[in-house]
Scaffold this motif. Structure first.
Motif, short mmCIF file in Angstrom:
data_model
loop_
_atom_site.label_atom_id
_atom_site.label_comp_id
_atom_site.label_asym_id
_atom_site.label_seq_id
_atom_site.Cartn_x
_atom_site.Cartn_y
_atom_site.Cartn_z
N LEU A 204 0.82 -1.22 0.00
CA LEU A 204 0.00 0.00 0.00
C LEU A 204 0.86 1.26 0.00
O LEU A 204 0.41 2.31 -0.46
CB LEU A 204 -0.92 0.00 1.22
CG LEU A 204 -2.09 -1.00 1.16
CD1 LEU A 204 -2.74 -1.14 2.52
CD2 LEU A 204 -3.12 -0.58 0.12
N THR A 210 -1.85 2.77 -9.41
CA THR A 210 -2.88 3.61 -8.83
C THR A 210 -3.23 3.12 -7.43
O THR A 210 -2.87 2.02 -7.03
CB THR A 210 -4.14 3.58 -9.70
OG1 THR A 210 -4.69 2.24 -9.68
CG2 THR A 210 -3.83 3.97 -11.15
N ALA A 211 -3.97 3.95 -6.70
CA ALA A 211 -4.40 3.56 -5.36
C ALA A 211 -5.25 2.29 -5.42
O ALA A 211 -5.13 1.41 -4.56
CB ALA A 211 -5.17 4.70 -4.71
N ARG A 212 -6.08 2.18 -6.42
CA ARG A 212 -6.93 0.99 -6.56
C ARG A 212 -6.09 -0.25 -6.84
O ARG A 212 -6.33 -1.32 -6.28
CB ARG A 212 -7.95 1.20 -7.68
CG ARG A 212 -8.84 0.00 -7.93
CD ARG A 212 -9.91 0.33 -8.94
NE ARG A 212 -10.72 -0.83 -9.27
CZ ARG A 212 -11.78 -0.81 -10.06
NH1 ARG A 212 -12.19 0.34 -10.57
NH2 ARG A 212 -12.46 -1.91 -10.31
N ARG A 214 -2.99 -0.73 -5.98
CA ARG A 214 -2.26 -1.10 -4.76
C ARG A 214 -3.20 -1.79 -3.76
O ARG A 214 -2.79 -2.73 -3.07
CB ARG A 214 -1.63 0.15 -4.14
CG ARG A 214 -0.48 0.72 -4.97
CD ARG A 214 0.32 1.75 -4.19
NE ARG A 214 -0.45 2.96 -3.91
CZ ARG A 214 -0.50 4.01 -4.72
NH1 ARG A 214 0.16 4.01 -5.88
NH2 ARG A 214 -1.20 5.09 -4.40
N ASP A 341 -4.58 0.06 7.74
CA ASP A 341 -5.58 0.32 6.70
C ASP A 341 -6.76 -0.62 6.81
O ASP A 341 -6.67 -1.71 7.40
CB ASP A 341 -4.96 0.15 5.31
CG ASP A 341 -3.81 1.08 5.05
OD1 ASP A 341 -4.01 2.14 4.45
OD2 ASP A 341 -2.67 0.74 5.44
N THR A 351 -11.01 -0.95 -2.47
CA THR A 351 -10.37 0.32 -2.13
C THR A 351 -9.75 0.20 -0.75
O THR A 351 -9.98 -0.76 -0.02
CB THR A 351 -11.38 1.47 -2.15
OG1 THR A 351 -12.46 1.16 -1.23
CG2 THR A 351 -11.96 1.68 -3.54
N SER A 352 -8.96 1.20 -0.40
CA SER A 352 -8.34 1.19 0.92
C SER A 352 -8.61 2.51 1.63
O SER A 352 -8.74 3.56 1.01
CB SER A 352 -6.83 0.97 0.81
OG SER A 352 -6.20 2.04 0.15
N GLU A 354 -6.89 4.51 4.91
CA GLU A 354 -5.84 4.49 5.93
C GLU A 354 -6.45 4.87 7.27
O GLU A 354 -7.20 5.85 7.38
CB GLU A 354 -4.71 5.44 5.57
CG GLU A 354 -3.51 5.31 6.51
CD GLU A 354 -2.27 6.01 6.01
OE1 GLU A 354 -1.22 5.90 6.68
OE2 GLU A 354 -2.34 6.68 4.96
#
Length: 707
Positions: A204, A210-212, A214, A341, A351-352, A354
């Motif tokens: 992460l 991208t964030a998705r 990861r 997370d 999705t994540s 934090e």
């Protein structure tokens, strides 16, 4: 000389294992002496010298890491000196060289962290990479090396660190069948405890993607690295009915091979004398060789079954994972020193979020405070102490709401209680690690406006992994939907031999009587020393329970339970013969119950993993064992429960499973428990405006696991 060297090495290795299990410093000192003698007796330049040097360096490293070690620097220097030239000197001994390289990497890394030269860090990375890249080495050696390198690279090269960590965790499932002894399997996974969380955090925190993307990578890491032993068992379980008709021979061979691998040798009591230790080491070596052949045989037969039944026992793909979230989101929580997370799996995406307030030290403190408060409530007779302990429990639930539950529910859109006539949303928690010791479903504010509590927004369930959830749903689908005529097994232990004063559960018989009223066909087992009306159908003993489970759809236990502090496979339900023939997690695993629908474990700590050690990610407890052997729905508890409240809640639960005069519908188990727990909390059985909101001991422990 060879026989002498082998004897010294076996003795040293066995003493080191005993030190790992029992923590006696003298065992490690004796191991170092024996392994030093093995090195001196080995032929120069031989494979045996490599093995002895690796064992000696490993023991010296362990002594250097011992709390309060006075010779840590000397031991680290000795360990490094023994190994630095060995891997280069024996390039042909590839797996053995990987062991030495991995140990050396760890030694140099720790020496650097204790003030060593900067060269130590560079050399630790070099040797760790070398061990990782050795394809012929055992998985545990490669995993340890890769994770060590990943931690060292996290700051300067986060993408490479993430790649190494992700690849290493991908090998963890291999460890489930690598060891013949159950204690060895659990010990290896315990030594790697926390590694999966670290790997997910590294993924992460990477820069690439991208964030998705990861979040999807982190999800795969947690799926691979959590509940490894359970995942291995799930990988060889599934619906074989169709294949049994067309190729019964393959199914029979597969089940036989699975039984040999999934039921490892327990390990027994540690040997005492040096001759017994050496003999035990020799036996272990022979058994390990047999286990490797058995594992290879099972792997081959599993592939044959999968060739005939596509997807049999395999983990879900990302597309399949999102489909599993169609009934409600799955929340995978990860706590690590790097970052914490929540991974949110919905039908649309992963999705994540934090969770900045969720530091490992804080979680440990909150868990300790909560469990201490639970113990106080269960034992004190002082009203002030009782009130203070309940207040501590409520405070922890408020912290859990602020730090975890509210941020997660807000992102998922569950920001208020459902309105009249609106369906209740479902949510599956996959907490992992020490966070799994707290009741996420009970998080909330004591005096806040209505709705700032998890119980007032969603119906909560638990699963260790998505794979386990899918397995539960497959079991439920095979049995069909809707209410059926049940055969219920009811087990009560109002008195338990071996406990102080018999450990009386004064409401156990009343609880079973209330449950009995909801079923037509019942088998009732009880402590044979207790007279009941109606009479019991048999004694509540291990053999009788195991024999009766195969023919029932519902199993309800009203008894004591214990969680083993070091070996969770030995956690047990306390039946009449528990002192000499206990019903443990391990005893349940060989069973395959085709008719099972619901297990209700009204026993303290039945859904709680061991609080110590590195096995918390494994989710080894009674509830998961009942889930694995065939029950798609399990009701359990995270800690102590109140005897009188347990009877009231069980009656309310089974009543909620029914509609009119129809039989109980076990597919409503999560909703029924949610309704029953809210009723206990809100005091629907109490007069006037009284409720139990400030007394979470009475209601917060109960949970639903499964479909």
């Amino acid at each position: 000389m060879r026989r002498q060297r082998d004897a010294f090495e076996h003795l040293g290795a066995a003493l080191h294992r005993r030190y790992d299990a029992q923590g006696t410093p003298a065992d490690l000192d004796r191991a170092i002496a024996a392994l030093t003698a093995a090195v001196q007796a080995a032929d120069p330049g031989s494979m045996s010298l490599l093995a002895s040097l690796s064992g000696l360096a490993n023991a010296l490293h362990a002594r250097a890491l011992r709390p309060g070690a006075v010779s840590a620097a000397v031991d680290l220097d000795r360990a490094a000196a023994h190994l630095e030239a060995v891997p280069d000197a024996l390039p042909a001994a590839r797996p053995g060289a990987a062991v030495s390289a991995s140990i050396l990497a760890g030694v140099l890394s720790d020496r650097h962290d204790r003030g060593g030269a900067e060269d130590d860090r560079a050399e630790a990375i070099r040797w760790g990479v070398r061990a990782w890249e050795e394809q012929e080495a055992d998985a545990d050696i490669r995993i340890t090396a890769a994770l060590s390198v990943a931690r060292m690279l996290a700051a300067e090269d986060p993408d490479r660190a993430a790649d190494l960590a992700e690849a290493a965790i991908g090998l963890l499932p291999q460890l489930a069948s690598l060891y013949a002894f159950r204690a060895d399997r659990q010990a290896m996974l315990s030594r790697l405890g926390g590694s999966t969380g670290t790997a997910a955090a590294l993924v992460l925190g990477a820069r690439r993607g991208t964030a998705r993307q990861r979040a999807e990578r982190a999800f795969r890491v947690l799926e691979s690295g959590r509940s490894v032993l359970l995942g291995h068992a799930l990988g060889t379980r599934g619906d074989l009915a169709e294949l049994s008709l067309t190729d019964p021979g393959l199914v029979a061979r597969f089940k036989e091979a699975r039984g040999r691998v999934e039921n490892p040798v327990p390990g027994g009591s540690p040997p005492v004398g040096e001759s017994q230790i050496a003999a035990e080491a020799d036996r272990r070596a022979r058994t390990a060789a047999v286990q490797r052949r058995r594992a290879a045989e099972l792997s081959d037969l599993t592939q044959q079954v999968r060739a005939r039944l596509g997807g049999f026992g395999e983990p879900p793909t990302l597309t399949e994972a999102r489909a599993e979230a169609g009934e409600g989101a799955v929340v995978m929580l990860n706590v690590s020193a790097l970052r914490s997370d929540a991974l949110l799996l919905t039908r649309e995406e992963i999705t994540s979020v934090e969770l900045t307030a969720l530091a490992p030290g804080t979680v440990t403190q909150q868990v300790s405070a909560f469990r201490t408060a639970v113990d106080t409530v269960a034992t004190t007779e002082d009203f002030a102490e009782l009130a203070a302990a309940q207040d501590v429990m409520a405070s922890v639930l408020e912290w859990l709401w602020d730090s975890v539950a509210e941020p997660v529910l807000t992102v998922l859109g569950h920001t208020r209680p459902p309105g009249d006539g609106e369906p209740w949303p479902r949510l599956w928690w996959a907490p992992g690690g020490v966070l799994g010791l707290l009741p996420l479903h009970a998080a909330g504010r004591r005096t806040a406006p209505a709705g700032r509590r998890v119980l007032d927004r969603v119906i909560s369930s638990y699963t260790p992994t998505l794979r386990a959830l899918r397995h539960a749903r497959e079991q439920a689908r095979r049995q069909g939907a809707g209410p059926v005529a049940h055969h219920a097994l009811l087990v009560a232990m109002p008195l338990t031999p071996g406990l102080p004063g018999g450990g009386p559960l004064t409401q156990a018989l009343d609880e079973v009587a209330r449950v009995r009223s909801h079923f037509g066909e019942v088998t009732f087992l009880c402590n044979p020393e207790v007279t009941t009306d109606p009479p019991a159908d048999g004694a509540a003993v291990r053999s009788e329970v195991l024999a009766r489970l195969s023919g029932v759809t519902v199993a309800h236990f009203a008894c004591h339970g214990t969680t083993h502090t070091t070996d969770p496979s030995e956690s047990r339900l306390l039946l009449h013969d528990h002192q000499h023939s206990p019903l443990t997690v391990q005893d349940l695993l060989p069973a395959e119950l085709d008719s099972a629908r619901l297990a209700y474990l009204s026993a303290c700590g039945s859904a709680s993993a061991t609080a110590g050690g590195g096995l918390r990610d494994e989710a080894i407890h009674l509830a998961s064992a009942f889930r694995l052997v065939g029950f798609p729905h399990v009701i359990g508890s995270l800690g102590d429960i109140d005897d009188r409240t347990a009877a009231t809640l069980a009656d309310a639960f089974y009543a909620a499973l029914r509609t009119g005069s129809a039989p109980p519908d076990t597919d409503r188990a999560a909703w029924a428990l949610h309704r029953a727990v809210r009723g206990i909390r809100d005091g629907t059985d109490l007069p006037g405006a009284y409720d139990r909101t400030r007394n979470p001991y009475l209601w917060a422990s109960y949970l639903h696991a499964g479909a």
